[in-house]
Design an enzyme around this catalytic site. Structure first.
Site, mmCIF file in Angstrom:
data_model
loop_
_atom_site.group_PDB
_atom_site.id
_atom_site.type_symbol
_atom_site.label_atom_id
_atom_site.label_comp_id
_atom_site.label_asym_id
_atom_site.label_seq_id
_atom_site.Cartn_x
_atom_site.Cartn_y
_atom_site.Cartn_z
ATOM 1 N N ARG A 1 26.763 129.150 -51.209
ATOM 2 C CA ARG A 1 25.251 129.510 -51.720
ATOM 3 C C ARG A 1 25.204 130.102 -52.941
ATOM 4 O O ARG A 1 24.389 129.815 -53.789
ATOM 5 C CB ARG A 1 24.782 130.598 -50.655
ATOM 6 C CG ARG A 1 23.429 130.697 -50.453
ATOM 7 C CD ARG A 1 22.885 131.767 -49.491
ATOM 8 N NE ARG A 1 21.331 131.849 -49.456
ATOM 9 C CZ ARG A 1 20.720 132.883 -48.947
ATOM 10 N NH1 ARG A 1 21.545 134.010 -48.185
ATOM 11 N NH2 ARG A 1 19.570 132.888 -48.921
ATOM 12 N N ASP B 1 7.213 129.405 -42.475
ATOM 13 C CA ASP B 1 7.927 129.790 -41.271
ATOM 14 C C ASP B 1 7.284 130.474 -40.346
ATOM 15 O O ASP B 1 7.107 130.037 -39.040
ATOM 16 C CB ASP B 1 8.972 130.759 -41.517
ATOM 17 C CG ASP B 1 10.010 130.241 -42.705
ATOM 18 O OD1 ASP B 1 11.247 129.952 -42.403
ATOM 19 O OD2 ASP B 1 9.587 130.271 -43.719
ATOM 20 N N ARG C 1 4.618 127.700 -38.696
ATOM 21 C CA ARG C 1 5.627 127.145 -37.675
ATOM 22 C C ARG C 1 5.849 128.032 -36.108
ATOM 23 O O ARG C 1 5.634 127.490 -35.156
ATOM 24 C CB ARG C 1 7.157 126.781 -38.150
ATOM 25 C CG ARG C 1 6.945 125.633 -38.955
ATOM 26 C CD ARG C 1 8.546 125.619 -39.610
ATOM 27 N NE ARG C 1 8.634 124.384 -40.387
ATOM 28 C CZ ARG C 1 9.271 124.162 -41.692
ATOM 29 N NH1 ARG C 1 10.128 125.435 -41.908
ATOM 30 N NH2 ARG C 1 9.510 123.251 -42.331
ATOM 31 N N HIS D 1 13.709 133.874 -46.306
ATOM 32 C CA HIS D 1 13.322 132.661 -45.667
ATOM 33 C C HIS D 1 14.847 131.739 -45.558
ATOM 34 O O HIS D 1 15.350 131.302 -46.122
ATOM 35 C CB HIS D 1 12.593 131.807 -46.951
ATOM 36 C CG HIS D 1 12.541 130.389 -46.654
ATOM 37 N ND1 HIS D 1 11.709 129.923 -45.472
ATOM 38 C CD2 HIS D 1 13.067 129.161 -47.360
ATOM 39 C CE1 HIS D 1 11.866 128.679 -45.514
ATOM 40 N NE2 HIS D 1 12.476 128.241 -46.724
#
Length: 350
Positions: free
Chosen positions: A124, A184, A187, A211
């Site tokens: 990452r 998010d 959803r 996130h």
């Protein structure tokens, strides 16, 4: 044999005033107010997400001018022409595109969707560093030509890249935000509505924090039609298992991965979500959205990080962060989310 190319001559270039012929001025009409100007929005990156954002902005009539920027000149021109050819079916919008950021001058809001994709096995941190270098060529140019603009970062990892955009821009923190957990939360609302067989618009529910995997579902503040869900279940002595609630949250976290697995990328949902944020800003709606904001000093967060909190949006960007009550467990999870972001961020040299 040399071929000559000819551009299509416009009526005005031939000396024909078509507008003047078809339309006559109203008697004693005043000139346009010098204090008004058209709204201009820039989208950086014309990949799947960028074009979904651009298309949604156009169909929702959010701007009079749309500027597209990308380093791939041919694809950029192709996307611009494709949108321009739909002019008869869209609100009147001046659509321009270029690889030179001068075309973005005077933008009210700049949406950044450009970003490097994560490679197989890539850490990452390495992905963040590659996007950091990319943002060095984007953010200063946007601010150079639009010093009063608002930056909206959509590229992932969105929270760290929003922090990078803020540091590179020199803008006040209220003028820089990330799309964060707005999608998010949408959803999340959908899944709760599906479980309760109600309309998602009647569900008030937020996911905050990163996130990503360390996001936090605010179960304590979920309400349907103004009725707090968990306290209602407790009062009615209706049993529920914490594991079941966590499974719903995990479904939200995994939903993007499922879409990517099935079609290769996500685009339409994030396009609508981003346009929703742009609408709140451009039209000064003062609506509350969970977006990535400078979170230091909120809920005991000590690090200088961007993560999602319910924030009021308007023409000034972030107008304020909602004073939402968190349980001890939710506060702890939010701090852990902040630490997860900071752990990667602290290795950057900005």
């Amino acid at each position: 044999m040399q071929l000559q190319t000819h551009s299509i001559a416009s009526a005005s270039s031939l000396g024909i005033n078509m507008a003047g012929a078809f339309f006559k001025s109203i008697h004693s009409a005043a000139p346009p107010s010098p204090t008004t100007r058209n709204t201009k929005i820039t989208v950086v990156g014309v990949g799947n997400v960028g074009m979904a954002v651009a298309q949604t902005i156009l169909t929702q009539e959010l701007t009079q001018e749309l500027a597209l920027v990308d380093i791939q000149a041919d694809k950029l021109r192709g996307e611009m022409l494709d949108l321009q050819h739909a002019a008869a079916f869209l609100p009147r919008t001046n659509i321009v595109a270029g690889t030179d950021y001068a075309i973005t001058a005077g933008s009210d809001i700049c949406v950044i969707t450009a970003g490097a994709r994560q490679r197989d096995g890539e850490s990452r941190l390495n992905l963040v560093e590659r996007n950091f270098h990319l943002f060095k060529s984007i953010v200063p140019q946007l601010v150079k030509y639009s010093p009063e603009t608002i930056l909206l970062v959509v590229s992932n990892p969105v929270d760290i890249l929003t922090y990078i955009a803020w540091k590179l821009s020199g803008l006040p923190s209220n003028k820089v935000m990330g799309s964060g957990t707005n999608l998010d939360s949408s959803r999340f609302r959908f899944m709760i509505a599906d479980h309760l067989d109600v309309n998602a618009q009647d569900v008030q529910a937020y996911i905050i924090g990163e996130h990503g995997d360390s996001s936090v579902a605010l179960w304590s503040s979920i309400s349907v039609g103004g009725v707090p869900v968990l306290s209602f279940l407790d009062k009615q002595e209706i049993p529920y298992e914490k594991e079941h609630l966590e499974a719903i949250h995990q479904s939200v976290v995994n939903s993007a991965y499922e879409v990517i697995k099935l079609k290769g990328y996500t685009s339409w949902a994030i396009g609508y979500s981003t346009a929703n944020l742009v609408k709140s800003v451009i039209r000064n709606q003062r609506r509350v959205h969970p977006v990535s904001v400078m979170a230091k000093d909120f809920h005991g967060i000590e690090e200088e990080v961007f993560l999602s909190l319910p924030a009021q949006l308007g023409r000034g960007g972030i107008l304020g962060v909602a004073s939402i009550h968190l349980t001890e467990e939710e506060t702890h999870s939010l701090k852990m989310s902040a630490e997860a972001i900071f752990e990667v961020q602290k290795h950057l040299h900005i």
